[in-house]
Design an enzyme around this catalytic site. Structure first.
Site, short mmCIF file in Angstrom:
data_model
loop_
_atom_site.label_atom_id
_atom_site.label_comp_id
_atom_site.label_asym_id
_atom_site.label_seq_id
_atom_site.Cartn_x
_atom_site.Cartn_y
_atom_site.Cartn_z
N HIS A 124 -7.00 8.06 -6.58
CA HIS A 124 -5.92 8.98 -6.22
C HIS A 124 -4.60 8.22 -6.12
O HIS A 124 -4.56 7.07 -5.68
CB HIS A 124 -6.20 9.63 -4.86
CG HIS A 124 -7.35 10.59 -4.85
ND1 HIS A 124 -7.96 11.05 -6.00
CD2 HIS A 124 -8.01 11.17 -3.80
CE1 HIS A 124 -8.94 11.89 -5.65
NE2 HIS A 124 -9.00 11.97 -4.33
N VAL A 135 -20.60 10.00 -4.40
CA VAL A 135 -20.27 9.10 -3.29
C VAL A 135 -21.52 8.35 -2.84
O VAL A 135 -21.46 7.16 -2.54
CB VAL A 135 -19.63 9.87 -2.12
CG1 VAL A 135 -19.42 8.95 -0.91
CG2 VAL A 135 -18.30 10.47 -2.54
N GLY A 183 -25.64 11.90 -5.14
CA GLY A 183 -24.30 12.36 -5.49
C GLY A 183 -23.39 11.21 -5.87
O GLY A 183 -23.76 10.03 -5.80
N GLN A 240 -4.46 13.59 -7.78
CA GLN A 240 -5.83 13.26 -7.40
C GLN A 240 -6.82 13.28 -8.57
O GLN A 240 -6.81 14.18 -9.40
CB GLN A 240 -6.30 14.20 -6.29
CG GLN A 240 -5.45 14.05 -5.04
CD GLN A 240 -5.96 14.80 -3.83
OE1 GLN A 240 -5.18 15.17 -2.97
NE2 GLN A 240 -7.26 15.03 -3.74
N CYS A 264 -10.23 11.26 1.72
CA CYS A 264 -9.84 10.12 0.87
C CYS A 264 -8.32 9.97 0.78
O CYS A 264 -7.77 8.87 0.91
CB CYS A 264 -10.45 10.25 -0.52
SG CYS A 264 -10.35 11.90 -1.21
N ARG A 301 -14.25 16.29 11.36
CA ARG A 301 -13.01 15.52 11.48
C ARG A 301 -12.06 15.99 12.57
O ARG A 301 -11.45 15.18 13.26
CB ARG A 301 -12.27 15.51 10.12
CG ARG A 301 -12.96 14.68 9.06
CD ARG A 301 -12.26 14.83 7.73
NE ARG A 301 -13.03 14.20 6.66
CZ ARG A 301 -12.90 14.51 5.39
NH1 ARG A 301 -12.05 15.46 5.01
NH2 ARG A 301 -13.63 13.89 4.48
N ASN A 345 -10.68 6.53 -4.73
CA ASN A 345 -11.08 7.56 -3.75
C ASN A 345 -12.57 7.56 -3.43
O ASN A 345 -12.99 8.04 -2.38
CB ASN A 345 -10.67 8.95 -4.24
CG ASN A 345 -11.21 9.26 -5.62
OD1 ASN A 345 -10.81 8.61 -6.60
ND2 ASN A 345 -12.07 10.25 -5.73
#
Length: 329
Positions: free
Chosen positions: A234, A12, A10, A153, A126, A97, A307
């Protein structure tokens, strides 16, 4: 040191591999993991070819650390399975989170909370990371009462599908849509799904995660998140009201001395943060630092960061570096 990158194919995941190489993260074995459709794919890292494997096979290899960037559902299912075999998972999704038992970590701010028994560690959103990087030292000195933030963003926050949509629109080609509307020449005030309160999930992340990272539920936060056709990072317009008054030069000096933050604030020569400059860099950039003349003890800031790097991959790897240097893995 066995390290697994989960979601290696991916956006990231690709940046994670780049950052691991740049920072020369020490490992003896690299395990690249992705979904079933990517199993068997070959990825080159430091002039060596690695074959992508599946999640079950990766768990069986018992890596010391697993860097997750494969979506919330994958994290919910698989992070506990890795943790059960002794792997420390650093998860880039929103899955863990707000879990009361999981740490939400920006290393420069609260890595000292981490313990050896923390086997699933959450990487913040992010937009939250770049904001709290700037606000944490200010909160420590002046105590934040309220934050009003509007984000602008990058499409890269949505993923490859969004990048492809913009590319198609620029080329005049009809294709799959990541958004409900065209993104080229547009601004869409809709990041993530809407919650019952009328705010999007992205907006509420800025509320909940900021309070958790700064360890202060009294901080009032309200957010509006907007998607714009940029790809470098961002941007955020942030208005902060403090308990105690401040000197604007002291604010600049404090931020200039903050690790991971770069002040770009000279309007005489049109110097201020922009995604085009933040792209590919790890720092968080802050500028347009000025007192809010409409409200006492209030400050306006413009904050920009890549980001995919500090907002995701770099922060994740910095957590792993902290764990390693403090003998927590």
């Amino acid at each position: 040191m066995k390290i697994a990158v989960v979601g290696a194919t991916g956006m990231v995941g690709e940046v994670m591999l780049k950052v691991l190489e740049e920072r020369n993260f020490p490992f003896t074995e690299l395990i690249l993991v992705a979904s079933e459709k990517s199993i068997g794919k070959i990825i080159s890292f430091k002039n060596k070819d690695y074959k992508v494997i599946g999640l079950a096979e990766a768990v069986a290899l018992k890596p010391d650390v697993a860097l997750f960037s494969a979506g919330g559902n994958t994290s919910l299912e698989w992070a506990p399975k890795f943790a059960a075999v002794g792997t420390t998972v650093i998860d880039n999704s929103s899955a863990w989170r707000m879990d009361l038992d999981k740490k939400l970590v920006v290393p420069e701010i609260n890595a000292n909370q981490l313990k050896k028994q923390d086997k699933i560690i959450a990487n913040p959103n992010c937009s939250t990371i770049q904001m709290v990087m700037v606000l944490a030292p200010l909160h420590k000195k002046y105590k934040i009462k309220r934050i009003v933030v509007s984000t602008y963003q990058s499409i890269t926050g949505t993923g490859l599908k969004a990048v492809k949509q913009l590319e198609n629109e620029l080329a005049g080609v009809k294709g799959e849509m990541a958004y409900h509307y065209p993104i080229h020449k547009n601004a869409i005030p809709h990041c993530d799904v809407f919650e019952e309160n009328g705010y999007t999930k992205e907006e509420m992340k800025l509320v909940r995660e900021t309070q958790k990272i700064l360890n202060d539920k009294t901080i009032a936060v309200t957010a509006t998140a907007v998607r714009i056709p940029t790809s470098g990072g961002h941007s955020e317009a942030v208005n902060v009201e403090f308990e105690y008054d401040f000197d604007i030069n002291d604010v600049r000096q404090l931020l200039s001395k903050t690790d991971g933050v770069t002040v770009q604030d000279n309007i005489d020569v049109n110097t201020y943060p922009m995604p085009i400059y933040a792209n590919g860099k790890d720092d968080v950039f802050v500028g347009r630092i000025r007192r809010d003349g409409s409200q006492p003890k209030s400050l306006n800031l413009w904050i920009v960061s890549d980001n995919l790097r500090k907002g995701a991959a770099t922060n994740t790897i910095q957590i792993a570096e902290y764990l390693l240097s403090n003998n927590l893995i």
